[in-house]
Motif scaffolding. Structure first.
Motif, short mmCIF file in Angstrom:
data_model
loop_
_atom_site.label_atom_id
_atom_site.label_comp_id
_atom_site.label_asym_id
_atom_site.label_seq_id
_atom_site.Cartn_x
_atom_site.Cartn_y
_atom_site.Cartn_z
N UNK A 426 0.68 -0.77 0.10
CA UNK A 426 -0.36 0.31 0.05
C UNK A 426 1.26 1.11 0.02
N UNK A 427 0.44 2.52 -1.12
CA UNK A 427 1.33 3.49 -0.89
C UNK A 427 0.77 4.32 -2.30
N UNK A 428 1.12 5.32 -2.40
CA UNK A 428 0.84 6.07 -3.41
C UNK A 428 2.34 6.23 -4.76
N UNK A 429 2.61 5.90 -4.20
CA UNK A 429 4.23 5.90 -5.38
C UNK A 429 4.23 5.47 -6.00
N UNK A 430 4.92 5.36 -7.21
CA UNK A 430 4.74 4.12 -8.12
C UNK A 430 5.68 3.06 -8.32
N UNK A 431 7.69 4.30 -7.44
CA UNK A 431 8.11 3.97 -7.71
C UNK A 431 8.15 2.70 -6.20
N UNK A 432 7.80 3.68 -5.39
CA UNK A 432 7.80 2.79 -4.15
C UNK A 432 6.97 1.40 -3.87
N UNK A 433 6.81 1.38 -4.76
CA UNK A 433 5.37 0.14 -5.19
C UNK A 433 6.10 -0.61 -6.63
N UNK A 434 6.85 -0.79 -6.97
CA UNK A 434 7.18 -1.94 -7.98
C UNK A 434 8.48 -2.42 -7.17
N UNK A 435 8.79 -1.33 -6.11
CA UNK A 435 10.71 -1.55 -5.50
C UNK A 435 10.20 -2.36 -4.41
N UNK A 444 2.40 -14.01 -5.46
CA UNK A 444 1.25 -13.50 -6.45
C UNK A 444 1.20 -12.14 -5.51
N UNK A 445 1.02 -11.07 -6.03
CA UNK A 445 1.10 -9.32 -5.51
C UNK A 445 -0.12 -8.73 -5.62
N UNK A 446 -0.59 -8.32 -4.64
CA UNK A 446 -1.81 -6.50 -5.52
C UNK A 446 -0.51 -5.40 -4.17
N UNK A 447 -1.48 -4.37 -5.34
CA UNK A 447 -0.54 -3.33 -5.01
C UNK A 447 -2.12 -2.29 -4.78
N UNK A 448 -2.22 -1.85 -3.71
CA UNK A 448 -3.67 -1.30 -3.63
C UNK A 448 -5.01 -1.99 -3.68
N UNK A 449 -4.50 -3.11 -2.93
CA UNK A 449 -5.64 -4.16 -2.89
C UNK A 449 -5.80 -5.18 -2.68
N UNK A 450 -6.37 -6.20 -1.56
CA UNK A 450 -5.90 -7.50 -1.79
C UNK A 450 -7.21 -8.57 -2.14
N UNK A 451 -6.73 -9.95 -2.16
CA UNK A 451 -8.26 -11.28 -2.02
C UNK A 451 -8.61 -11.11 -3.42
N UNK A 452 -8.43 -10.37 -4.61
CA UNK A 452 -9.17 -10.12 -5.31
C UNK A 452 -8.14 -11.81 -6.67
N UNK A 453 -8.64 -12.45 -7.24
CA UNK A 453 -8.07 -13.25 -8.18
C UNK A 453 -9.03 -12.66 -9.76
N UNK A 454 -8.07 -13.00 -10.87
CA UNK A 454 -8.17 -12.04 -12.32
C UNK A 454 -7.90 -13.55 -12.59
#
Length: 490
Positions: A426-435, A444-454
């Motif tokens: 959970x972060x609003x910063x794109x670089x932080x998220x990818x790092x 399997x990783x969610x960024x600013x999300x949880x639990x959902x399958x696709x």
């Protein structure tokens, strides 16, 4: 809903094992009670398959394999599409049946049949995409590969989504030209039997087969010489047992196992969405019985106190244990007395180890729930890496909250567990998220999300969380063998 209140048409009419296109009583005539965990009372008895039943089912699947594998892909896809439509039509009754038998709320189980139907249709559409390659070998040679089905596939499924797993997990092997034997979870077998009634006749006899039973049934499947691949959704100890059993015949395995998944919140996270994500990611509606639950929340010290307080408040408001078959219920029961006892042990250990109990921690006081396997949603703060609730999978409604300040010290703790299934950042910063995604050791990783399958996105773990990927094209290929053909041109 007690057993005498179940509407007509919900329970399976058949009470036998399904293989070879017909219903069969268990060979030794054994039946065992299957429970409604909300009341700790028997719904009815279910058949118990043993080694002789497994052999009969596998033999039927093997006999059906050559003709099914020889069908054009479009013809294999046709009954899969039909099965998907049947599931959509019967979604509500199947949700009620699972709520009765495994204790999850009927309101959330309604999605399971639809997700399974979507997955079956997805793999039906991929049946034509199992393709080989041509490989340049120079003049005078033609070299190409083909992918062929393996044969009989055994799929052992878990109790937290009995219908969804039993239905969805037949799709990829069938689309690839294999035949399948499904073992229902022994804690909640009824929806698998109902599934056999609803879709079994759509396929040629022996193509899909459904068994109930305990450890002997699973062991017989993993050791049967005609089973070409064994798959499991379950816990790590069971996964290790399956691998050991499969090793003697060098059977390949596909394992979706446990998780001790981390949610990491940075200082710039959107607090409102973060609170929702923490509560949703814990899957309290399933009483935490989900391998993908983000049961470890790592909160930066700058937002820790505010988020912890709001999480506790939201949990108390949203997830009050109730009777699973009541549409208003937002949190059901644990599946069994053994699972309840396990959760209670971990709560006691957490208190002994010095964790701070924020909310929950006991069985509910509601007299209507006194006989069932219910446990309050529980949040612990002040958790440290050495505690058992920080390292071991509870598979219950217990959330562990950590406070962090130094990112370099954070990641060794996040990755120290033996599991690596899911994670949430959970972060609003794109670089932080990818790092952070690069540093988190999970499948399997969610960024600013949880639990959902696709569907189409590979789901699976690393380390002791499993082997292989599902819900994607790679799952289809898991059930094929690659063959190379070299032609020397005259």
């Amino acid at each position: 809903m007690h057993a005498d209140q179940i509407p007509a048409g919900i329970l399976p009419a058949q009470n036998a094992l399904y293989y070879g296109g017909a219903w069969h009583a268990p060979a030794d005539g054994e039946f065992a009670d299957t429970l409604n965990p909300a009341y700790n009372e028997a719904i009815r008895q279910a058949p118990v398959g043993r080694t002789a039943d497994v052999d009969a089912a596998v033999q039927a699947a093997q006999a059906a394999f050559p003709a099914w594998a020889a069908l054009p892909p479009a013809e294999r896809a046709r009954p899969l599409y039909q099965a998907a439509e049947v599931l959509r039509k019967h979604a509500d009754e199947l949700a009620l049946l699972d709520a009765l038998n495994n204790g999850n709320p009927v309101s959330i189980l309604a999605k399971d049949a639809h997700f399974a139907a979507d997955g079956i249709a997805y793999f039906a559409g991929l049946a034509r995409e199992i393709k080989g390659e041509t490989i340049p070998m120079g003049p005078g040679n033609l070299n190409y590969t083909v992918r062929e089905p393996l044969g009989v596939i055994a799929r052992i499924v878990a109790y937290n989504h009995p219908l969804m797993f039993a239905a969805l997990r037949i799709a990829a092997p069938l689309a690839a030209g294999n035949t399948v034997v499904v073992k229902a979870p022994d804690q909640a077998p009824l929806s698998t039997l109902r599934l056999a009634e609803l879709i079994g006749h759509l396929f040629p006899p022996g193509v899909v087969n459904f068994l109930c039973g305990g450890a002997e049934c699973g062991q017989a499947l993993t050791t049967h010489p005609l089973v070409r691949k064994i798959t499991l959704i379950g816990g790590v100890p069971t996964g290790k047992a399956v691998m050991r059993s499969a090793a003697d015949s060098l059977k390949p395995v596909l394992l979706e196992l446990g998780g001790k998944n981390a949610l990491v919140a940075y200082p710039d996270a959107d607090v409102d969405k973060l609170v929702e994500g923490i509560v949703g990611g814990m899957n309290f509606a399933w009483s935490g019985q989900s391998c993908g639950s983000t049961s470890r929340a790592f909160l930066h010290e700058s937002l820790h106190d505010e988020v912890l307080g709001r999480v506790a408040e939201l949990v108390q408001q949203r997830h009050k244990p109730g009777i699973p078959t009541d549409p208003a219920t937002t949190m059901g029961s644990l599946v069994s007395a053994a699972q309840l006892e396990k959760v209670q042990r971990y709560v006691a250990w957490a208190l002994e180890d010095g964790a701070q109990l924020v909310t929950g921690g006991k069985q509910p006081d509601d007299p209507a729930l006194k006989n069932g396997f219910f446990h309050e949603p529980t949040v612990f703060a002040g958790v440290t890496p050495d505690m058992r609730i920080a390292r071991e999978e509870v598979f219950g409604p217990v959330l562990s909250v950590f406070k962090w300040s130094d990112e370099e010290a954070l990641w060794p703790i996040v990755n120290a567990v033996d599991f690596g299934l899911t994670g949430s950042i959970w972060t609003r910063d794109l670089a932080t998220a990818h790092r952070a995604a690069q540093r988190m050791h999970t499948g399997y990783i969610w960024i600013n999300n949880t639990s959902q399958h696709f569907l189409g996105a590979p789901f699976g773990g690393v380390k002791q969380s499993g082997i292989g990927r599902e819900e994607c094209f790679e799952e289809l290929l898991e059930f094929t063998a690659q063959k190379n053909v070299n032609v020397k041109l005259a």
